[in-house]
Design an enzyme around this catalytic site. Sequence first.
Site, PDB file in Angstrom:
ATOM      1  N   GLU A  63       2.749  -7.242   1.313  1.00  0.00           N
ATOM      2  CA  GLU A  63       2.750  -5.933   1.977  1.00  0.00           C
ATOM      3  C   GLU A  63       4.167  -5.463   2.292  1.00  0.00           C
ATOM      4  O   GLU A  63       5.139  -6.219   2.161  1.00  0.00           O
ATOM      5  CB  GLU A  63       1.881  -6.016   3.242  1.00  0.00           C
ATOM      6  CG  GLU A  63       0.428  -6.300   2.879  1.00  0.00           C
ATOM      7  CD  GLU A  63      -0.534  -6.281   4.055  1.00  0.00           C
ATOM      8  OE1 GLU A  63      -0.079  -6.228   5.220  1.00  0.00           O
ATOM      9  OE2 GLU A  63      -1.748  -6.304   3.797  1.00  0.00           O
ATOM     10  N   GLU A  74      -4.270  -9.733  -6.869  1.00  0.00           N
ATOM     11  CA  GLU A  74      -4.682  -9.770  -8.283  1.00  0.00           C
ATOM     12  C   GLU A  74      -3.557  -9.276  -9.181  1.00  0.00           C
ATOM     13  O   GLU A  74      -3.225  -9.884 -10.195  1.00  0.00           O
ATOM     14  CB  GLU A  74      -5.922  -8.894  -8.509  1.00  0.00           C
ATOM     15  CG  GLU A  74      -7.153  -9.335  -7.758  1.00  0.00           C
ATOM     16  CD  GLU A  74      -7.268  -8.706  -6.365  1.00  0.00           C
ATOM     17  OE1 GLU A  74      -6.221  -8.531  -5.694  1.00  0.00           O
ATOM     18  OE2 GLU A  74      -8.391  -8.414  -5.947  1.00  0.00           O
TER      19      GLU A  74
HETATM   20  N1  THU Z   1      -5.912  -6.495  -1.164  1.00  0.00           N
HETATM   21  C1  THU Z   1      -5.754  -7.372  -2.195  1.00  0.00           C
HETATM   22  O1  THU Z   1      -4.749  -8.080  -2.294  1.00  0.00           O
HETATM   23  N2  THU Z   1      -6.731  -7.450  -3.110  1.00  0.00           N
HETATM   24  C2  THU Z   1      -7.915  -6.770  -3.042  1.00  0.00           C
HETATM   25  O2  THU Z   1      -8.739  -6.918  -3.921  1.00  0.00           O
HETATM   26  C3  THU Z   1      -8.187  -5.873  -1.915  1.00  0.00           C
HETATM   27  C4  THU Z   1      -7.037  -5.626  -1.007  1.00  0.00           C
HETATM   28  C5  THU Z   1      -4.872  -6.463  -0.144  1.00  0.00           C
HETATM   29  C6  THU Z   1      -4.045  -5.209  -0.103  1.00  0.00           C
HETATM   30  C7  THU Z   1      -3.562  -5.224   1.327  1.00  0.00           C
HETATM   31  O3  THU Z   1      -2.415  -6.063   1.415  1.00  0.00           O
HETATM   32  C8  THU Z   1      -4.678  -5.893   2.098  1.00  0.00           C
HETATM   33  O4  THU Z   1      -5.465  -6.572   1.132  1.00  0.00           O
HETATM   34  C9  THU Z   1      -5.550  -4.930   2.877  1.00  0.00           C
HETATM   35  O5  THU Z   1      -6.015  -3.915   2.056  1.00  0.00           O
END
Ligand code: THU
Length: 159
Positions: A63, A74
């Site tokens: 993030e 992913e």
């Molecule tokens: N996120 C993922 O890494 N993969 C997903 O399939 C859904 C969401 C992450 C993005 C963000 O850092 C956090 O989860 C909340 O949305």
Amino acid sequence: MKTIDINIKIGCCQIEELSEQEQLLVRTAIKATAHSYSPYSHFAVGAALLLADGEVVMGANQENAAYPSGLCAERSAIFAAQSQRPDQAIAMLAIAARSGGCLTNSPIVPCGACRQVILEVEARYEQSVRILLYGKDKIYVVESVKDLLPLQFTGDSMK
Ligand code: THU
């Protein structure tokens, strides 16, 4: 107006029902949650890819204070794999997530942008990616991202 029925079959099982290789990939995705940098959402996602030659590549969500600059687990894993081993097709992808430190009860599913990227992987290597979505209660097994994205926009759509 006519309607079109789109039927999708998704496997649903417990971890013991998966093959040894699949179980290992799921456990690696769980381990990868520890590499998440998610100070804003506190939602730690881990991904593990199995390449055609057996190598496993991990990814975790990263993030940023400028939210859209972050990246999902992913895509972190897929772009790392394709940057380092572009000759290797991606055979399988496992995903797991922790919310506030605890593994989710329900299977974690990829966001729309990640589905689109997995679709490109399937087109690029001309083979489907088996996707294992981990939840403590159950695991979903998806044979191709097309099952998660029934109407697909691909390179062919522009011809
Ligand atoms: N996120 C993922 O890494 N993969 C997903 O399939 C859904 C969401 C992450 C993005 C963000 O850092 C956090 O989860 C909340 O949305």
